[in-house]
Design a protein around this motif. Structure first.
Motif, mmCIF file in Angstrom:
data_model
loop_
_atom_site.group_PDB
_atom_site.id
_atom_site.type_symbol
_atom_site.label_atom_id
_atom_site.label_comp_id
_atom_site.label_asym_id
_atom_site.label_seq_id
_atom_site.Cartn_x
_atom_site.Cartn_y
_atom_site.Cartn_z
ATOM 1 N N ARG A 34 0.824 -1.208 0.000
ATOM 2 C CA ARG A 34 0.000 0.000 0.000
ATOM 3 C C ARG A 34 0.862 1.264 0.000
ATOM 4 O O ARG A 34 0.496 2.265 -0.602
ATOM 5 N N THR A 35 2.003 1.222 0.681
ATOM 6 C CA THR A 35 2.906 2.370 0.720
ATOM 7 C C THR A 35 3.591 2.578 -0.623
ATOM 8 O O THR A 35 3.693 3.707 -1.111
ATOM 9 N N LEU A 36 4.065 1.486 -1.227
ATOM 10 C CA LEU A 36 4.777 1.589 -2.493
ATOM 11 C C LEU A 36 3.860 1.955 -3.662
ATOM 12 O O LEU A 36 4.284 2.639 -4.593
ATOM 13 N N ALA A 37 2.637 1.481 -3.619
ATOM 14 C CA ALA A 37 1.699 1.715 -4.722
ATOM 15 C C ALA A 37 0.295 1.927 -4.155
ATOM 16 O O ALA A 37 -0.529 1.025 -4.159
ATOM 17 N N PRO A 38 0.014 3.133 -3.637
ATOM 18 C CA PRO A 38 -1.249 3.374 -2.927
ATOM 19 C C PRO A 38 -2.515 3.131 -3.750
ATOM 20 O O PRO A 38 -3.549 2.785 -3.195
ATOM 21 N N ALA A 39 -2.452 3.319 -5.052
ATOM 22 C CA ALA A 39 -3.645 3.134 -5.884
ATOM 23 C C ALA A 39 -3.844 1.690 -6.330
ATOM 24 O O ALA A 39 -4.804 1.368 -7.012
ATOM 25 N N THR A 40 -2.939 0.825 -5.948
ATOM 26 C CA THR A 40 -2.979 -0.576 -6.369
ATOM 27 C C THR A 40 -4.004 -1.359 -5.562
ATOM 28 O O THR A 40 -4.115 -1.210 -4.357
ATOM 29 N N THR A 41 -4.742 -2.213 -6.255
ATOM 30 C CA THR A 41 -5.627 -3.154 -5.585
ATOM 31 C C THR A 41 -4.788 -4.359 -5.167
ATOM 32 O O THR A 41 -4.030 -4.899 -5.967
ATOM 33 N N VAL A 42 -4.920 -4.763 -3.908
ATOM 34 C CA VAL A 42 -4.140 -5.877 -3.370
ATOM 35 C C VAL A 42 -5.066 -7.082 -3.199
ATOM 36 O O VAL A 42 -6.141 -6.966 -2.628
ATOM 37 N N THR A 43 -4.640 -8.233 -3.708
ATOM 38 C CA THR A 43 -5.354 -9.484 -3.479
ATOM 39 C C THR A 43 -4.467 -10.385 -2.635
ATOM 40 O O THR A 43 -3.311 -10.611 -2.974
ATOM 41 N N VAL A 44 -5.019 -10.878 -1.522
ATOM 42 C CA VAL A 44 -4.330 -11.861 -0.694
ATOM 43 C C VAL A 44 -4.963 -13.200 -1.043
ATOM 44 O O VAL A 44 -6.123 -13.459 -0.732
ATOM 45 N N ASP A 45 -4.203 -14.029 -1.726
ATOM 46 C CA ASP A 45 -4.696 -15.300 -2.255
ATOM 47 C C ASP A 45 -4.353 -16.421 -1.279
ATOM 48 O O ASP A 45 -3.195 -16.792 -1.110
ATOM 49 N N LEU A 46 -5.379 -16.943 -0.626
ATOM 50 C CA LEU A 46 -5.203 -18.033 0.345
ATOM 51 C C LEU A 46 -5.569 -19.393 -0.253
ATOM 52 O O LEU A 46 -5.623 -20.386 0.470
ATOM 53 N N THR A 47 -5.810 -19.439 -1.561
ATOM 54 C CA THR A 47 -6.309 -20.671 -2.173
ATOM 55 C C THR A 47 -5.319 -21.820 -2.108
ATOM 56 O O THR A 47 -5.717 -22.974 -2.171
#
Length: 85
Positions: A34-47
């Motif tokens: 989030r700090t490096l790329a604030p406009a980026t959508t982050v997906t946490v993939d637990l699959t």
């Protein structure tokens, strides 16, 4: 854990075992993205992870309390992929 980052999306792919205790290790990783790329959508993939009961819920609660861009959590067993591996 693997991280794939492009201009609009970051995917944190969790492998191995995630417990209610060690899920805390993802917090600084999510915050760093989030700090490096604030406009980026982050997906946490637990699959691909073996997730202990309650661990994904704790992670989601922590994410919901945070500030910043969108964060999506793909739960264990989810088959949707957001991009190439």
């Amino acid at each position: 854990m693997r991280i794939a980052l492009d201009a609009s999306h970051a995917e944190i792919i969790v492998t191995g075992r995630m417990t209610t205790h060690n899920q805390q290790g993802l917090h600084p990783v999510i915050d760093r993205v989030r700090t490096l790329a604030p406009a980026t959508t982050v997906t946490v993939d637990l699959t691909e992870a073996h997730v202990e009961a309650g661990a994904a819920q704790r992670l989601r609660q922590r994410i919901d309390r945070g500030t910043g861009g969108a964060v999506h959590v793909l739960p264990p067993g989810e088959t949707i992929r957001t991009g190439p591996r």
